[in-house]
Design a protein around this motif. Structure first.
Motif, mmCIF file in Angstrom:
data_model
loop_
_atom_site.group_PDB
_atom_site.id
_atom_site.type_symbol
_atom_site.label_atom_id
_atom_site.label_comp_id
_atom_site.label_asym_id
_atom_site.label_seq_id
_atom_site.Cartn_x
_atom_site.Cartn_y
_atom_site.Cartn_z
ATOM 1 N N LEU A 128 0.851 -1.188 0.000
ATOM 2 C CA LEU A 128 0.000 0.000 0.000
ATOM 3 C C LEU A 128 0.888 1.240 0.000
ATOM 4 O O LEU A 128 1.810 1.354 0.784
ATOM 5 C CB LEU A 128 -0.862 -0.022 1.262
ATOM 6 C CG LEU A 128 -2.194 0.702 1.176
ATOM 7 C CD1 LEU A 128 -3.081 0.111 0.087
ATOM 8 C CD2 LEU A 128 -2.896 0.623 2.519
ATOM 9 N N ARG A 129 0.603 2.184 -0.881
ATOM 10 C CA ARG A 129 1.426 3.397 -0.897
ATOM 11 C C ARG A 129 0.601 4.565 -1.403
ATOM 12 O O ARG A 129 -0.411 4.400 -2.062
ATOM 13 C CB ARG A 129 2.660 3.206 -1.774
ATOM 14 C CG ARG A 129 2.314 3.113 -3.250
ATOM 15 C CD ARG A 129 3.523 3.357 -4.129
ATOM 16 N NE ARG A 129 3.136 3.245 -5.535
ATOM 17 C CZ ARG A 129 3.963 3.379 -6.541
ATOM 18 N NH1 ARG A 129 5.228 3.601 -6.315
ATOM 19 N NH2 ARG A 129 3.538 3.284 -7.780
ATOM 20 N N TYR A 130 1.096 5.740 -1.087
ATOM 21 C CA TYR A 130 0.472 6.952 -1.588
ATOM 22 C C TYR A 130 0.963 7.127 -3.013
ATOM 23 O O TYR A 130 2.152 7.284 -3.252
ATOM 24 C CB TYR A 130 0.869 8.139 -0.718
ATOM 25 C CG TYR A 130 0.076 9.366 -1.029
ATOM 26 C CD1 TYR A 130 -1.246 9.464 -0.606
ATOM 27 C CD2 TYR A 130 0.622 10.413 -1.743
ATOM 28 C CE1 TYR A 130 -1.995 10.586 -0.890
ATOM 29 C CE2 TYR A 130 -0.121 11.537 -2.040
ATOM 30 C CZ TYR A 130 -1.430 11.620 -1.613
ATOM 31 O OH TYR A 130 -2.176 12.728 -1.912
ATOM 32 N N MET B 280 -2.906 0.107 -3.798
ATOM 33 C CA MET B 280 -2.008 -1.032 -3.720
ATOM 34 C C MET B 280 -0.999 -0.940 -4.864
ATOM 35 O O MET B 280 -1.384 -0.793 -6.011
ATOM 36 C CB MET B 280 -2.845 -2.310 -3.822
ATOM 37 C CG MET B 280 -2.067 -3.558 -3.641
ATOM 38 S SD MET B 280 -1.346 -3.634 -2.002
ATOM 39 C CE MET B 280 -0.231 -4.993 -2.240
ATOM 40 N N HIS B 281 0.255 -1.031 -4.525
ATOM 41 C CA HIS B 281 1.284 -1.083 -5.561
ATOM 42 C C HIS B 281 1.636 -2.557 -5.723
ATOM 43 O O HIS B 281 2.271 -3.141 -4.852
ATOM 44 C CB HIS B 281 2.499 -0.264 -5.124
ATOM 45 C CG HIS B 281 3.550 -0.182 -6.173
ATOM 46 N ND1 HIS B 281 4.872 -0.406 -5.912
ATOM 47 C CD2 HIS B 281 3.452 0.081 -7.486
ATOM 48 C CE1 HIS B 281 5.545 -0.273 -7.034
ATOM 49 N NE2 HIS B 281 4.716 0.020 -8.001
ATOM 50 N N ASN B 282 1.185 -3.141 -6.828
ATOM 51 C CA ASN B 282 1.259 -4.599 -6.942
ATOM 52 C C ASN B 282 2.547 -5.115 -7.587
ATOM 53 O O ASN B 282 2.567 -6.167 -8.219
ATOM 54 C CB ASN B 282 0.026 -5.147 -7.668
ATOM 55 C CG ASN B 282 -0.164 -4.478 -9.007
ATOM 56 O OD1 ASN B 282 0.768 -3.872 -9.529
ATOM 57 N ND2 ASN B 282 -1.349 -4.581 -9.566
ATOM 58 N N ILE C 68 7.202 -4.125 -7.852
ATOM 59 C CA ILE C 68 8.348 -3.388 -7.333
ATOM 60 C C ILE C 68 8.839 -2.492 -8.478
ATOM 61 O O ILE C 68 8.782 -2.903 -9.640
ATOM 62 C CB ILE C 68 9.417 -4.385 -6.820
ATOM 63 C CG1 ILE C 68 10.401 -3.717 -5.873
ATOM 64 C CG2 ILE C 68 10.155 -5.077 -7.943
ATOM 65 C CD1 ILE C 68 11.156 -4.730 -5.014
ATOM 66 N N ASP C 69 9.257 -1.260 -8.182
ATOM 67 C CA ASP C 69 9.742 -0.362 -9.235
ATOM 68 C C ASP C 69 11.262 -0.351 -9.249
ATOM 69 O O ASP C 69 11.900 -0.191 -8.207
ATOM 70 C CB ASP C 69 9.228 1.062 -9.013
ATOM 71 C CG ASP C 69 7.743 1.184 -9.333
ATOM 72 O OD1 ASP C 69 7.197 0.250 -9.955
ATOM 73 O OD2 ASP C 69 7.151 2.206 -8.961
ATOM 74 N N ILE C 70 11.820 -0.513 -10.438
ATOM 75 C CA ILE C 70 13.271 -0.515 -10.586
ATOM 76 C C ILE C 70 13.643 0.660 -11.477
ATOM 77 O O ILE C 70 13.297 0.692 -12.656
ATOM 78 C CB ILE C 70 13.768 -1.840 -11.212
ATOM 79 C CG1 ILE C 70 13.166 -3.039 -10.468
ATOM 80 C CG2 ILE C 70 15.289 -1.895 -11.208
ATOM 81 C CD1 ILE C 70 13.344 -4.356 -11.200
ATOM 82 N N PRO D 266 11.572 7.359 -15.749
ATOM 83 C CA PRO D 266 12.022 6.093 -16.321
ATOM 84 C C PRO D 266 12.197 4.985 -15.273
ATOM 85 O O PRO D 266 12.951 5.162 -14.325
ATOM 86 C CB PRO D 266 13.366 6.444 -16.945
ATOM 87 C CG PRO D 266 13.317 7.912 -17.159
ATOM 88 C CD PRO D 266 12.474 8.466 -16.047
ATOM 89 N N HIS D 267 11.476 3.903 -15.413
ATOM 90 C CA HIS D 267 11.638 2.742 -14.530
ATOM 91 C C HIS D 267 10.901 1.534 -15.095
ATOM 92 O O HIS D 267 10.082 1.673 -16.001
ATOM 93 C CB HIS D 267 11.135 3.054 -13.116
ATOM 94 C CG HIS D 267 9.643 3.058 -12.970
ATOM 95 N ND1 HIS D 267 8.871 4.124 -13.338
ATOM 96 C CD2 HIS D 267 8.799 2.117 -12.498
ATOM 97 C CE1 HIS D 267 7.604 3.847 -13.089
ATOM 98 N NE2 HIS D 267 7.523 2.632 -12.586
ATOM 99 N N LEU D 268 11.213 0.372 -14.533
ATOM 100 C CA LEU D 268 10.471 -0.844 -14.891
ATOM 101 C C LEU D 268 9.622 -1.227 -13.684
ATOM 102 O O LEU D 268 10.116 -1.300 -12.568
ATOM 103 C CB LEU D 268 11.442 -1.989 -15.217
ATOM 104 C CG LEU D 268 10.776 -3.363 -15.393
ATOM 105 C CD1 LEU D 268 10.029 -3.437 -16.726
ATOM 106 C CD2 LEU D 268 11.788 -4.494 -15.309
ATOM 107 N N HIS D 269 8.330 -1.472 -13.925
ATOM 108 C CA HIS D 269 7.476 -2.015 -12.873
ATOM 109 C C HIS D 269 7.455 -3.529 -13.087
ATOM 110 O O HIS D 269 7.100 -4.006 -14.163
ATOM 111 C CB HIS D 269 6.068 -1.419 -12.983
ATOM 112 C CG HIS D 269 5.073 -2.089 -12.085
ATOM 113 N ND1 HIS D 269 4.625 -1.513 -10.924
ATOM 114 C CD2 HIS D 269 4.455 -3.288 -12.185
ATOM 115 C CE1 HIS D 269 3.770 -2.343 -10.336
ATOM 116 N NE2 HIS D 269 3.654 -3.433 -11.089
ATOM 117 N N PHE D 270 7.866 -4.261 -12.059
ATOM 118 C CA PHE D 270 7.965 -5.717 -12.172
ATOM 119 C C PHE D 270 7.069 -6.376 -11.127
ATOM 120 O O PHE D 270 7.166 -6.065 -9.935
ATOM 121 C CB PHE D 270 9.429 -6.123 -11.966
ATOM 122 C CG PHE D 270 9.647 -7.596 -11.891
ATOM 123 C CD1 PHE D 270 9.400 -8.406 -12.993
ATOM 124 C CD2 PHE D 270 10.093 -8.193 -10.719
ATOM 125 C CE1 PHE D 270 9.595 -9.780 -12.920
ATOM 126 C CE2 PHE D 270 10.296 -9.565 -10.637
ATOM 127 C CZ PHE D 270 10.045 -10.358 -11.751
HETATM 128 ZN ZN LIG Z 1 5.206 0.274 -10.108
#
Ligand SMILES: [Zn+2]
Length: 393
Positions: free
Chosen positions: A256-258, A267-269, A271-273, A361-365
């Motif tokens: 859970l995140r803002y 919900m952030h389902n 991880i962001d890289i 710029p990022h990858l959501h995995f």
């Molecule tokens: Zn993400």
């Protein structure tokens, strides 16, 4: 007659398009193909190890100089960050002062126009009152002058800080030039400093394990070596998951995140890289591409949340999982394609304006077990938030 042709043509068109939708692009990769690839991988690995041994000696003799320059570069990076923060702070202060001056000038203009000051002073009831009122007027004028002076001081300071920042950036570029010069001296390149050897070896071990697992499964299902993997086992086997990027920094956790751009808790389902645009994204495990979502209209601003997405289905320890890759700048796989950990899913994005769920710029995995999202950290080893990794293992 013309009409009949038209009907035939239209029904043909409908038939073709329906067929296209349901046509399964079946991947023909077989166990035999995997075995041949493994042989090539082994040769490749030997090449990498040989090269590594050659460069190892060179790196060793260069180590002392390299460490010194590397420390200098890190110091510059830190001091550049500090300078940038200072400039930002000063800019904010200037903005606040600007507004204050604006308000005061507005009031003063109005006061001058309506002769409020004069009236105020002339309405004095006694000499003491006159002196007091004159002082008040003087005070307001003085305060305004002080504000303007302190603002011009801030602007000067900001200018100096900007110059300092530019100088630091120039110096750090010189230091990188020094590093390059030193590498040339020791017959090395920047690439030699990245430990490819570690990844190549782990990649080969993983492929070896994969082939051994398929040999077992092929026997179990009575398949020929030349039968395709998808025909034999339907969902490809995987030993586990590895990182989908060769390098990156964890910028946001699962949970859970803002939400940074939507501005509410959700919900952030995954991880962001954090990684530069167009970084190669690999499949986190062997599997089959089960879903591809592309942005409907990339030219339309804010047209999608998550941008281009790829879903890959895996079988790990007998259970079905799906790995998810979001905010892709481009996609390199097709639906129902068999992929391994060395397969390129696409290039990372996240800086696009059509994707309203991204800040940069990022990858959501993400990883799903069945259809339930999981914390990817439970399946892939990632460093702590804010920390960088430089290998897929
Ligand atoms: Zn993400």
């Amino acid at each position: 007659m013309k009409r009949i042709f038209k009907i035939i043509f239209v029904s043909l068109l409908v038939f073709v398009s329906i067929n296209n939708v349901y046509a399964k692009v079946s991947d023909k990769t077989t166990l035999k193909d995997l075995k041949e690839k493994l042989k090539k991988d082994e040769q490749e690995l030997n090449k990498v190890i040989n090269k590594q041994n050659q460069t190892k000696a060179n790196i060793k003799s260069a180590q002392k100089e390299m460490d010194k320059i590397a420390k200098q570069i890190t110091d510059y990076e830190k001091s550049i960050e500090e300078s940038k923060e200072k400039v930002l702070e000063l800019e904010n202060e200037i903005k606040v002062k600007e507004k204050e001056i604006d308000n005061l000038l507005n009031f003063k203009q109005k006061a001058d126009k309506d002769n409020i000051y004069l009236e105020y002073v002339f309405e004095s009831k006694s000499l003491t009152d006159f002196i007091y009122r004159s002082a008040v007027v003087e005070q307001i004028t003085k305060y305004n002058d002080e504000l303007i002076e302190s603002m011009s001081n801030l602007i000067d300071e900001n200018k100096k800080e900007q110059e300092k920042l530019n100088k630091k950036i120039d110096e750090s570029e010189d230091t990188i030039d020094d590093l390059n010069e030193m590498l040339v001296k020791y017959n090395l390149t920047m690439d030699d400093l990245v430990d490819d050897h570690k990844d190549a070896k782990a990649e080969y071990e993983a492929s070896k394990k994969e082939v051994a697992a398929y040999e077992k499964l092929y026997k179990q299902y009575n398949c020929k070596e030349t039968t395709s993997i998808l025909d034999c086992v339907s969902v490809p086997y995987a030993d586990g998951f590895v990182r989908p990027l060769k390098a990156g920094t964890i910028t946001s956790e699962y949970g859970l995140r803002y939400h940074p751009t939507l501005h509410y808790y959700r919900m952030h389902n995954g991880i962001d890289i954090g990684t530069a645009m167009n970084t190669t994204v690999y499949s986190a495990a062997a599997g089959i591409v089960s879903k591809i979502v592309t942005v409907a209209n990339p030219n339309k601003k804010n047209s999608s949340c998550g941008g281009n997405k790829v879903y890959v289905k895996h079988r790990v320890n007998g259970k079905e999982y799906t790995s998810v890759y979001m905010h892709l700048h481009s996609i390199s796989v097709k639906l129902n394609q068999y992929v391994t950990i060395t397969s390129v899913i696409g290039k990372s994005g996240g800086g696009e304006s059509y994707d309203y769920c991204t800040t940069g710029p990022h990858l959501h995995f993400g990883i799903m077990k069945g259809s339930a999202y999981q914390n990817p950290r439970n399946y892939v080893s990632f460093p702590a938030k804010g920390k960088r990794f430089t290998s897929r293992w």
